[in-house]
Structures are given as C-alpha cells and as structure tokens.
Design a protein around this motif. Sequence first.
Motif, mmCIF file in Angstrom:
data_model
loop_
_atom_site.group_PDB
_atom_site.id
_atom_site.type_symbol
_atom_site.label_atom_id
_atom_site.label_comp_id
_atom_site.label_asym_id
_atom_site.label_seq_id
_atom_site.Cartn_x
_atom_site.Cartn_y
_atom_site.Cartn_z
ATOM 1 N N ARG A 194 0.841 -1.181 0.000
ATOM 2 C CA ARG A 194 0.000 0.000 0.000
ATOM 3 C C ARG A 194 0.882 1.239 0.000
ATOM 4 N N GLY B 95 0.745 5.675 -0.284
ATOM 5 C CA GLY B 95 -0.117 6.848 -0.274
ATOM 6 C C GLY B 95 -1.154 6.807 0.827
ATOM 7 N N ASP B 96 -1.845 5.685 0.986
ATOM 8 C CA ASP B 96 -2.868 5.559 2.019
ATOM 9 C C ASP B 96 -2.425 4.517 3.031
#
Length: 227
Positions: A45, A47-48
């Motif tokens: 994952r 960015g988030d």
Amino acid sequence: MAPFRPAQRFSVSYVSLCSPGAGEIVDKPCANARKHSTCSSWSKRTGDGMRILVTGATGFIGSHLVPALLERGHSIRVLARPSSALGRLPAAVECFRGQLADADAVLKGVEGMVHLAGVAGRMFRRGRDPGELRPVNIEGTRHLFAAAGRADVRRAVLVTTMWTVLRPELAARSVYLASRLESERVALAACASGMETVIVCPTFVVGAGDRGPNFPGALVLAIMRGR
C-alpha cells in the motif's frame, strides 16, 4: 486481496535481511504451520498506508523492518525502552519511550502493530537472568496486546522463534522457549476481540547490521574466513 484468517502462525526456513530482496521470505513454511503473506496486505500500500506501531525497532530485525515499511508508504510509531539508542532510526519515525505496560497512549490512532521486543537468548544456557523472561516476553506481550485491543488495532504481528514450531516439547527443559510459547498464547487470545493476528517464527536471520553477530551471522563469517 486474499481473505485474512483471524489467527495464523507460520515459520520461515530462512530470512535474509540483505539487499536485494531485503526481508524476503525464502523457502517453504513448515508443514504444520499456515502462511499468510502480510506483505500483500501491508507493504504494497502506498499513499494511504497504515499507522503501525513497532516494538523492538532498534534491534536487528527492526532496523530493517522500519525503513521497509516507511518506503511502502506507512507511518511508523516506535515504542522503545528509556535506555534504547534511537539515533539509527529514520527521521520520519515517531518515537515514544516507555515500557510495554504503558502502551495505551502510544497505540491511540494505530491500525497495525509489529511486536519484536523481547528477551532473546540461547535455548538451554543463558547469560541473562531468567527472571527477565516472564515480565518481558509474557506479561509485556499481554499488556501490549490488551492495549491494542482497547485501541481497536486491526492487525498485529508477533515475532518469536522457530522452536515454538519445530520443538515445542522442549519447553519443559527451556524456560526461554516456555516464555515464547506463552507469549504466543497471549497474542492469539487477543483474536477474541477481532484483532487479526499473525505469529512469525523466524529461524536463521542474517544480514547487514548484525552487531553481535548472532549465531547465524557468526557462522556465515566463519565460513567466509575459511574456518
């Protein structure tokens, strides 16, 4: 994403912390253990990413894990003992000093947790006081996972030792192994609150930053030197 079983346990035959492929799981897990790749759900994952608490971040495995998680977009919070040297940790890490029993405040807002901290040592002969084992390996784990349940942490990883998978019967002769087995039971009991828990039981861990070196590292060095 593959479905995540609430409580799983796997052993790894060999873990390399050398580049390239740092932290790559090599070989197959033991036949009596189930494998779930946390890399597929945590490390890809970007960015988030999750906010993840790491204990034992200044140790051998932790010193490789923390940069790897940061690189994949996660926010890292570290709980370290007052005596731990934090100078080698990346600047982006949020550091807290304290004991495992004081984890409630540190776990606020945390989604994932990797518990590496513990008293490690030889199976049958130790240079440290066995009286340290229960407070750290068992009660420390109990406090940490209980606090994680109260904080609604979604996922947790506990790292112990290969011997809990390969030779658990030796706990009758090894206070160290008995403490590791009990720490696993404590962690798995936290699954009752819905927290997804994985236990990792590494065997030979070798790579850069082994300041000891540990036994596998010393063995590799001896081979390289022709001994």
